[in-house]
Scaffold this active site. Structure first.
Site, mmCIF file in Angstrom:
data_model
loop_
_atom_site.group_PDB
_atom_site.id
_atom_site.type_symbol
_atom_site.label_atom_id
_atom_site.label_comp_id
_atom_site.label_asym_id
_atom_site.label_seq_id
_atom_site.Cartn_x
_atom_site.Cartn_y
_atom_site.Cartn_z
ATOM 1 N N GLY A 343 12.024 -52.771 -44.585
ATOM 2 C CA GLY A 343 13.230 -53.083 -43.822
ATOM 3 C C GLY A 343 14.413 -52.269 -44.325
ATOM 4 O O GLY A 343 14.275 -51.081 -44.614
ATOM 5 N N GLU A 367 1.715 -25.042 -46.031
ATOM 6 C CA GLU A 367 0.329 -24.580 -46.175
ATOM 7 C C GLU A 367 -0.434 -24.650 -44.848
ATOM 8 O O GLU A 367 -1.585 -25.084 -44.785
ATOM 9 C CB GLU A 367 -0.427 -25.382 -47.260
ATOM 10 C CG GLU A 367 0.210 -25.264 -48.611
ATOM 11 C CD GLU A 367 -0.644 -24.522 -49.635
ATOM 12 O OE1 GLU A 367 -0.158 -24.373 -50.750
ATOM 13 O OE2 GLU A 367 -1.774 -24.096 -49.331
ATOM 14 N N THR A 369 0.700 -25.376 -40.657
ATOM 15 C CA THR A 369 1.150 -26.555 -39.909
ATOM 16 C C THR A 369 -0.071 -27.293 -39.339
ATOM 17 O O THR A 369 -1.175 -26.746 -39.296
ATOM 18 C CB THR A 369 2.035 -26.124 -38.715
ATOM 19 O OG1 THR A 369 1.260 -25.266 -37.880
ATOM 20 C CG2 THR A 369 3.280 -25.385 -39.185
#
Lengths: 384, 261
Positions: A343, A367, A369
């Site tokens: 929260g 390294e 996507t």
């Protein structure tokens, strides 16, 4: 039978790093993160434990371990903090590994002992402002002038390249044109402090704030011709070959972060009360944590499977890409869920989950996507 | 080249909940994670530092059940050379006098011991007497509560720290030293150390090997026994003081009432 048990030594190492992360990293890393400061003392302690030398032979100051040992270490560190984990990952996979894999005996003897001890860090300069995944886009050039390379260009987002203990950066540069008209790309070692090699100030990053990431520029930077790392014209191919391993290492780190989210959430839901009950007694929370654990668990199996193939000497490109894809997803999803469970406190920097949330996003980018991983998987399936 | 024996104990992890077993009030070893006691890690570290400065050999000595091998392995992973594990079911429930007797007997099996290093007190029993009793049984001088240890030829110098302040002690070897929390920061085992530990010799002996009579050890023959045990009562809710401008006075009154000021 598939045996998922770790060897005694790997399990002991895992426990040792778990203890180190809990006792040495956890109490101090939040402050380093907030001050965006590199934790030199922690890195030195990791060095004394031999973590930077894990997969290298003793001849060069290494620990005679294997890549599995490194991955288990990264997972345990990242359960507590990703900045120190990425500092180790980059130090080993990008700093020392290229020298070990492609260096001459002389280059190995010169650089590896200090890199293995963690007293020196190395960086790998591939990505440029114009892009990372596209080798053909490399603009940095290196021209041979007598017995020296003259390097010009800019490199972006280079980990470990600007610390007080950075000793070298290996850069990829265009060194000519291949017969087929494509760019000839080579890797060259540039020692820190070489005239013409400028390290810019630290980036202001969303996450990984206790790690060192810099932009580097080279203006008529001259290094000896002997600093060529590996074969001329093989710079990018060499890099790609270590990138597959690197993906497993990043997967391990991602699993660590995903598991850290479970650890922190379990602690919190056993204490925090709402509407007269510990929030861990509510099914809404239980199901969320069950999903988080399932993601961490399956992602771990994915990287173990890739690792097993790699250590057996079998092709592992697809498995590494899958492990990187699913584990970075798991890290992102788990950090989002953990932050939600916490929260308002999840939005506060003083709680680790907020840090995990900020650190997770880069795992879907660095390294290779997630899109690059999908491309690799599709190609391995024969789709062109 | 000092020959050093380090006394180590496997204890329930202080991070986990600890309890005594229902039947005989001995430690419930299945209940909590077992670890090498942290004060023993410091004792091993001190031994390793002395070894690194003067050469020599470090032997880890442990009295404990089967799974105490994990604690022994940790000591070997840190860099100790070899280990002796005293393993005997008859030892179950032994008190500290009996344990010290077994330790002394085991130390006598090591040739040319120069130094015995122990932790001040274990984090489970917290008796704090074993080093002194062992020294007495062996006829060695005892230098306890060490904050600093220096070995020089045939003498050992210790800075002893207690609530009364610092005392500088010196004795000729062989001697027993016990170390406190401030002595050093123990190292973490390296992977090389972990791998090497696998190949280091661990000699497992029982009390008959040590010439100790079974009638002298174990719960039935202990000099001290736990008659009754109760779980720690849950922490009670604190007293709440509303600050109506006199909060400071109320806090002071509370502290006086508790005899804290």
């Amino acid at each position: 039978m598939i045996d998922f048990r770790l060897s005694d030594e790997h399990e002991t190492l895992r426990k040792t790093v778990e203890e180190f992360a809990r006792e040495e990293v956890a109490p101090v890393i939040g402050d380093f993160y907030e001050r965006e400061e590199f934790p030199y003392d922690l890195v030195a302690k990791m060095g004394r434990m031999g973590l930077f030398g894990l997969p290298f032979p003793e001849t060069y100051g290494g620990m005679d371990g294997d890549f599995t040992a490194l991955c288990l270490t990264l997972e345990e560190l990242a359960r507590v903090d990703s900045s120190v984990a990425i500092t180790l990952e980059a130090g080993v996979s990008l700093g020392a590994m290229p020298v070990f894999r492609f260096g001459t005996e002389e280059q190995k003897r010169r650089w590896l002992p200090a890199l293995c001890s963690g007293e020196m860090l190395g960086g790998f300069g591939l990505t440029e402002p114009g892009g990372g995944s596209d080798a053909g886009g490399t603009l940095t050039t290196a021209r041979l002038d007598g017995d020296e390379w003259v390097i010009n260009g800019t490199k972006s987002f280079i980990t470990n390249s600007g610390t007080d203990i950075t000793g070298l950066v290996t850069v990829t540069a265009v060194t000519g044109t291949k017969p087929d008209g494509r760019k000839e790309i080579s890797a060259i070692i540039v020692p820190a402090g070489t005239p013409g090699f400028t390290v810019s100030k630290k980036y202001s990053k969303v996450g990984w704030n206790a790690s060192d990431t810099r932009e580097l520029s080279f203006a008529d930077c001259r290094v000896p011709a002997a600093n060529l790392l590996g074969e001329r014209g093989r710079g990018y191919a060499q890099f790609l070959s270590i990138l597959d391993e690197g993906r497993i290492a990043i997967a391990a780190l991602s699993v660590g972060l995903a598991q850290g989210c479970v650890d922190e959430s379990l602690r919190y839901v056993g204490e925090r009360e709402a509407f007269g009950h510990k929030i861990g007694e509510y099914q809404a929370i239980q199901f969320k944590i069950a999903d988080m654990e399932a993601r961490a668990h399956t992602a771990r199996l994915a990287y173990y499977a890739a690792l097993a193939k790699m250590e057996r000497g079998e092709p592992f490109k697809k498995e590494a890409a899958i492990a990187k894809l699913v584990s970075s997803n798991a890290a992102m999803d788990n950090s989002r869920d953990a932050t939600q469970i916490f929260g308002g406190y999840g939005f506060m920097n003083e709680f680790p989950v907020g840090r995990f949330y900020r650190d997770a996003k880069i795992l879907e980018i660095g390294e290779g996507t997630s899109e690059v991983q999908r491309m690799l998987i599709a190609r391995e399936l024969g789709l062109r | 080249m000092p020959n050093i024996v380090v006394l180590v104990k496997q204890v329930p992890d202080t991070y986990s909940e600890r309890k005594l077993s229902e039947g005989d009030h001995t430690l419930d070893r299945d209940f909590a994670d077992a670890v090498l006691d942290e004060i023993n890690e410091r004792a091993i570290e001190e031994a390793l530092q002395i070894k690194e400065a003067h050469d020599g050999e470090v032997t880890v000595l442990c009295v404990g059940p089967d799974r105490a091998t994990d604690a022994i392995r940790k000591g070997l992973s840190m860099g100790a050379d070899k280990a002796i594990h005293v393993l005997d079911d008859a030892l179950h429930g032994s008190d500290l006098l009996q344990t010290a007797k077994v330790l002394a007997a085991a130390i006598r099996t090591v040739e040319d011991v120069d130094l015995v290093i122990a932790g001040n007190e274990a984090s489970d029993g917290a008796g704090g007497a074993v080093p002194a009793v062992v020294a007495e049984l062996l006829g060695y001088p005892q230098l306890t509560h060490a904050r600093e240890v220096t070995v020089d030829g045939t003498t050992v110098k210790v800075t002893r720290e207690t609530e009364d302040g610092l005392t500088h002690l010196e004795a000729s070897l062989p001697a027993v030293v016990s170390v406190g929390e401030k002595i050093n920061e123990p190292r973490y085992p390296s992977f090389k150390g972990i791998m090497a530990a696998k190949k280091k010799p661990v000699e497992t002996v029982d009390i008959a090997d040590l010439g100790v009579d079974a009638g002298d050890v174990g719960l039935a023959n202990a000099w001290s026994t736990v008659v009754e045990a109760a779980p720690k009562p849950p922490r009670e809710a604190g007293q709440r003081v509303e600050d109506d401008g006199d909060g400071g006075v109320k806090i002071a009154e509370y502290l006086v009432g508790q005899k804290l000021i």
